[in-house]
Design a protein around this motif. Structure first.
Motif, mmCIF file in Angstrom:
data_model
loop_
_atom_site.group_PDB
_atom_site.id
_atom_site.type_symbol
_atom_site.label_atom_id
_atom_site.label_comp_id
_atom_site.label_asym_id
_atom_site.label_seq_id
_atom_site.Cartn_x
_atom_site.Cartn_y
_atom_site.Cartn_z
ATOM 1 N N GLU A 32 1.054 16.493 -8.822
ATOM 2 C CA GLU A 32 -0.301 16.035 -8.479
ATOM 3 C C GLU A 32 -0.219 14.774 -7.603
ATOM 4 N N ILE A 33 0.650 13.843 -8.008
ATOM 5 C CA ILE A 33 0.770 12.592 -7.237
ATOM 6 C C ILE A 33 1.401 12.862 -5.874
ATOM 7 N N ASP B 226 -8.103 8.458 -1.498
ATOM 8 C CA ASP B 226 -7.336 9.524 -2.167
ATOM 9 C C ASP B 226 -6.438 8.948 -3.258
ATOM 10 N N LEU B 227 -5.944 7.731 -3.002
ATOM 11 C CA LEU B 227 -4.956 7.124 -3.908
ATOM 12 C C LEU B 227 -5.479 6.974 -5.332
ATOM 13 N N GLN B 228 -6.808 6.933 -5.458
ATOM 14 C CA GLN B 228 -7.387 6.855 -6.802
ATOM 15 C C GLN B 228 -6.891 8.016 -7.678
ATOM 16 N N GLN C 202 0.823 -1.214 0.000
ATOM 17 C CA GLN C 202 0.000 0.000 0.000
ATOM 18 C C GLN C 202 0.857 1.263 0.000
ATOM 19 N N LEU C 203 2.002 1.198 0.693
ATOM 20 C CA LEU C 203 2.880 2.377 0.698
ATOM 21 C C LEU C 203 3.446 2.651 -0.699
ATOM 22 N N SER C 204 3.494 1.601 -1.536
ATOM 23 C CA SER C 204 4.097 1.790 -2.865
ATOM 24 C C SER C 204 3.116 2.365 -3.883
ATOM 25 N N ARG C 205 1.839 2.410 -3.553
ATOM 26 C CA ARG C 205 0.855 2.985 -4.496
ATOM 27 C C ARG C 205 1.161 4.468 -4.669
ATOM 28 N N GLY C 206 1.331 4.885 -5.850
ATOM 29 C CA GLY C 206 1.652 6.296 -6.112
ATOM 30 C C GLY C 206 3.149 6.543 -6.049
ATOM 31 N N VAL D 280 4.517 18.576 -18.632
ATOM 32 C CA VAL D 280 3.371 17.680 -18.406
ATOM 33 C C VAL D 280 3.738 16.639 -17.342
ATOM 34 N N ILE D 281 4.948 16.116 -17.442
ATOM 35 C CA ILE D 281 5.386 15.087 -16.489
ATOM 36 C C ILE D 281 5.605 15.720 -15.109
ATOM 37 N N ALA D 282 6.211 16.890 -15.116
ATOM 38 C CA ALA D 282 6.482 17.560 -13.834
ATOM 39 C C ALA D 282 5.160 17.889 -13.136
#
Ligand code: ARG
Length: 429
Positions: free
Chosen positions: A308-309, A322-324, A231-235, A301-303
């Motif tokens: 956002e993430i 929120d992770l969605q 779960q910590l690795s999501r995002g 765009v990538i930055a």
């Protein structure tokens, strides 16, 4: 909408709330759905190995997952607003066709590890595409360096003419940099190539799930052991991949910047193939390098997606909805980054130098550093040679770019580009 997986009989779900909850998931999940199906197949096989589902049920689930894959490819099945997300669509498909067997598929898994594993498989594929594209850009640049190693061009610092350089040196620089980027993408797999399936909602389950089997079946290098780590690795892993993308696009940005300058009438160093240029709607005389400018802008765009993430990840451990919101920026940025990178090798191959303009831009003052260093090599302390170099403009006469290039024998310099060394590293990248 099909029945919600989590619907309770005593609550009515407001349509506006539902729309808000689902967000863009059905659109975004279209890209993840093939991976979700693959992972579902592995999960079903894992359940079969611990006797949660029978031989016949496994065979039926695998068959129907294959049919779903085919229906997606042919356009017969489209993930749309009938479903809350891709996960619900898979379960609905199986349940509708198989009844009880379909109802067993979610045993021991949660949408939390389901979205993780689908995203992980997607990230692995995109990382390998990124690596390939960096290799391809590096290879094109290197080939051009080999063929144009002796063509003189000005070297700039602060955008002021500095010393003699060569197109070979310019190309070899971008070759070596894109090799770095390929290696960054490749080495990131040591982290990202890990299987979160079987971690369920984030705390494991009371079943002896065969996680080794799903790890092998999905071709992961290792199991992501702790459900909490999963779960910590999501995002976080998405951010790492965007970091690798940023490394490549930072090089694209500087490459594009050079081209933007070099194609102006003021420089006129290089010609860009017409297919990368557009005209103006009002000024008939214009030929604009729009593609080059958008390549340069792609980094933003990538930055932006990374920010956002990062902003979303200010969270306690465990799954939070929120992770969605890490999904949209990750998918958008990765697609955009790859769409950018895919243009780079052909663009590189199509550039045509104006060799005489390059040569004419080399002015005598650019030999002063050569002169100071020559004298220092003869024994004059460098600082004194530096001070007096500008007084002896006569000594600069008769010098040629070729002579200056030929004397640049330090490794990596114009007379010793070490392209073989760069090529050897490219073969390993
Ligand atoms: N769309 C969700 C996401 O991306 C899927 C997981 C939903 N899990 C949950 N516990 N509500 O995170």
């Amino acid at each position: 909408m099909t029945d919600l997986l989590w619907q309770k009989s005593d609550t009515v779900t407001d349509a506006r709330v539902m729309r808000f909850l689902a967000g863009d998931d059905v659109i975004l999940d279209r890209e993840l759905l093939p991976y979700d199906i693959r992972a579902s197949r592995a999960h079903a096989a894992g359940l079969h190995r611990i006797a949660v589902i029978t031989d016949e049920e496994l065979a039926a689930i695998v068959r129907e997952l294959d049919t779903l894959m085919t229906a997606i490819s042919s356009g017969e099945f489209v993930l749309d607003q009938r479903f809350e997300d891709g996960h619900s669509a898979i379960e609905a498909w199986l349940t509708e066709r198989l009844g009880v067997a379909g109802q067993r598929i979610h045993t021991g898994r949660s949408r939390n590890d389901q979205v993780l594993v689908a995203t992980r498989l997607y990230l692995k594929d995109r990382l390998s595409e990124l690596r390939q594209l960096c290799v391809s850009a590096a290879r094109t640049a290197l080939n051009r360096a080999i063929h144009e190693s002796d063509v003189p061009m000005p070297g700039y610092t602060h955008l002021q003419r500095a010393v003699v350089s060569s197109t070979g040196m310019w190309w070899s620089g971008f070759a070596e940099s894109f090799i770095d980027d390929a290696i960054v993408a490749r080495d990131l797999l040591a982290v990202v190539d890990s299987n979160p399936l079987g971690t369920a909602a984030g705390y494991g389950v009371n079943l002896p799930l065969d996680r080794e089997h799903t790890t092998r079946a999905l071709d992961f290098a290792r199991m992501q052991v702790s459900p909490v780590a999963a779960q910590l690795s999501r995002g976080k892993y998405e951010l790492l991949v965007l970091g690798a993308m940023k490394a490549a696009l930072a090089d694209v940005r500087r490459f594009a910047w050079d081209l933007s300058l070099f194609t102006t009438s003021e420089f006129r160093f290089v010609e860009i193939p017409a297919m990368y240029c557009t005209g103006s709607s009002i000024m008939p005389n214009k030929r604009n390098p729009d593609v080059i400018e958008l390549l340069r802008a792609s980094y933003a765009v990538i930055a932006g997606a990374s920010v956002e993430i990062e902003s979303t990840l200010s969270l306690p451990s465990g799954y939070q909805r929120d992770l969605q919101y890490t999904k949209g920026p990750a998918l958008r940025a990765i697609r955009h980054g790859l769409d950018t990178m895919v243009l780079v090798p052909d663009l590189m191959a199509g550039l045509v130098w104006h060799e005489s303009t390059l040569r004419n831009a080399i002015e005598p003052a650019m030999y002063m550093t050569d002169l100071a260093i020559e004298r220092a090599a003869e024994g004059v302390p460098f600082r004194e040679a530096y001070r007096t170099a500008s007084d002896v403009s006569s000594a600069l006469k008769g010098r040629t770019p070729e002579r200056s290039l030929a004397a640049r024998t330090s490794p990596g310099g114009a007379a010793d580009l070490r392209l073989d060394e760069i090529r050897a590293r490219l073969e390993q990248a």
